[in-house]
Design a protein around this motif. Structure first.
Motif, short mmCIF file in Angstrom:
data_model
loop_
_atom_site.label_atom_id
_atom_site.label_comp_id
_atom_site.label_asym_id
_atom_site.label_seq_id
_atom_site.Cartn_x
_atom_site.Cartn_y
_atom_site.Cartn_z
N UNK A 48 0.90 -1.15 0.00
CA UNK A 48 0.00 0.00 0.00
C UNK A 48 0.94 1.20 0.00
N UNK A 49 1.08 1.82 -1.15
CA UNK A 49 1.97 2.96 -1.29
C UNK A 49 1.21 4.24 -1.04
N UNK A 50 1.66 5.01 -0.05
CA UNK A 50 1.05 6.30 0.26
C UNK A 50 1.89 7.41 -0.33
N UNK A 51 1.24 8.33 -1.05
CA UNK A 51 1.93 9.52 -1.54
C UNK A 51 2.14 10.45 -0.34
N UNK A 52 3.02 11.44 -0.47
CA UNK A 52 3.24 12.35 0.66
C UNK A 52 1.97 13.03 1.18
N UNK A 53 0.95 13.19 0.32
CA UNK A 53 -0.30 13.81 0.79
C UNK A 53 -1.32 12.78 1.29
N UNK A 54 -0.89 11.52 1.48
CA UNK A 54 -1.75 10.51 2.09
C UNK A 54 -2.64 9.73 1.15
N UNK A 55 -2.44 9.87 -0.14
CA UNK A 55 -3.24 9.10 -1.09
C UNK A 55 -2.61 7.72 -1.31
N UNK A 56 -3.44 6.76 -1.71
CA UNK A 56 -3.01 5.40 -1.96
C UNK A 56 -2.81 5.22 -3.46
N UNK A 57 -1.66 4.67 -3.85
CA UNK A 57 -1.35 4.46 -5.27
C UNK A 57 -1.96 3.14 -5.72
N UNK A 58 -2.85 3.23 -6.70
CA UNK A 58 -3.46 2.05 -7.31
C UNK A 58 -3.08 1.97 -8.78
N UNK A 59 -3.09 0.74 -9.29
CA UNK A 59 -2.81 0.49 -10.69
C UNK A 59 -4.04 -0.15 -11.33
N UNK A 60 -4.24 0.16 -12.62
CA UNK A 60 -5.33 -0.45 -13.38
C UNK A 60 -4.73 -1.11 -14.61
N UNK A 61 -5.10 -2.38 -14.83
CA UNK A 61 -4.56 -3.09 -15.99
C UNK A 61 -5.49 -2.98 -17.20
N UNK A 62 -5.07 -3.56 -18.29
CA UNK A 62 -5.82 -3.48 -19.54
C UNK A 62 -7.18 -4.17 -19.46
#
Length: 183
Positions: free
Chosen positions: A49-63
């Motif tokens: 669960x990757x948090x950006x410095x502003x507290x958002x969660x990094x999600x990925x979307x596939x094809x």
């Protein structure tokens, strides 16, 4: 119930879907989440669960329009950290800003006759889950043998839980990470 009482309760009580036994038919796997970290030799997959410095969660979307947390399968003789760094770059175009905090792991047993990859332990294995601060600073590298990531999106914790609600335990995993981080 006060917030203090709620936070002092056991994670198993607050996140019942996360700690419930799982059956992952795609791999013939029975899995159970534990806070105890598994031995290194059992860890086949690492996810963050990757948090950006502003507290958002990094999600990925596939094809295939499937949202997921970055991470993936360890290569032969690859360390946990090296796998995490590689998978973040491949799937999210991201890099670690600090050391990961490990939440726990899904301990898993497969009923398949052979391991997913020849170098992996079999039939028992583990998926390691953690969180860390990350920076999305490039495009995903999309290697030929991986998912085709078509979008990387930092979202709020609530949005991440909603996009990953196809398995309720994933929303609870994000909530546990956010709680630990203090979001």
């Amino acid at each position: 119930m006060t917030r203090t009482t709620e936070l002092s309760s056991q994670p198993e009580d607050r996140f019942p879907a996360l700690f419930a036994p799982q059956r992952w038919e795609w791999g013939g796997i029975d899995a159970q989440f534990e806070l105890a970290l598994p031995p290194d030799e059992l860890i086949t997959n690492i996810h963050l669960i990757g948090f950006t410095p502003d507290g958002r969660v990094v999600l990925c979307r596939d094809a295939k329009d499937h949202w997921f947390l970055p991470g993936g399968t360890r290569e032969p003789a690859e360390s946990v950290r090296d796998c995490l760094v590689r998978e973040l770059r491949e799937e999210a175009g991201a890099r670690l800003l600090d050391e990961p905090v490990w939440l726990g792991a899904h301990r898993a047993v497969t009923d398949r006759p052979t391991p997913y990859r020849p170098w992996q332990p079999h039939p028992e294995k583990a998926w390691l889950w953690g969180w860390a601060e990350v920076l999305v600073d490039s495009a995903p590298t999309n290697p030929e043998d991986g998912e085709e990531v078509v979008e990387v999106r930092p979202v709020t914790v609530a949005q991440a839980a909603g996009l990953l609600a196809y398995e309720s335990w994933r929303a609870e995993l994000i909530a546990l990470a956010a709680e630990q981080r203090g979001v």
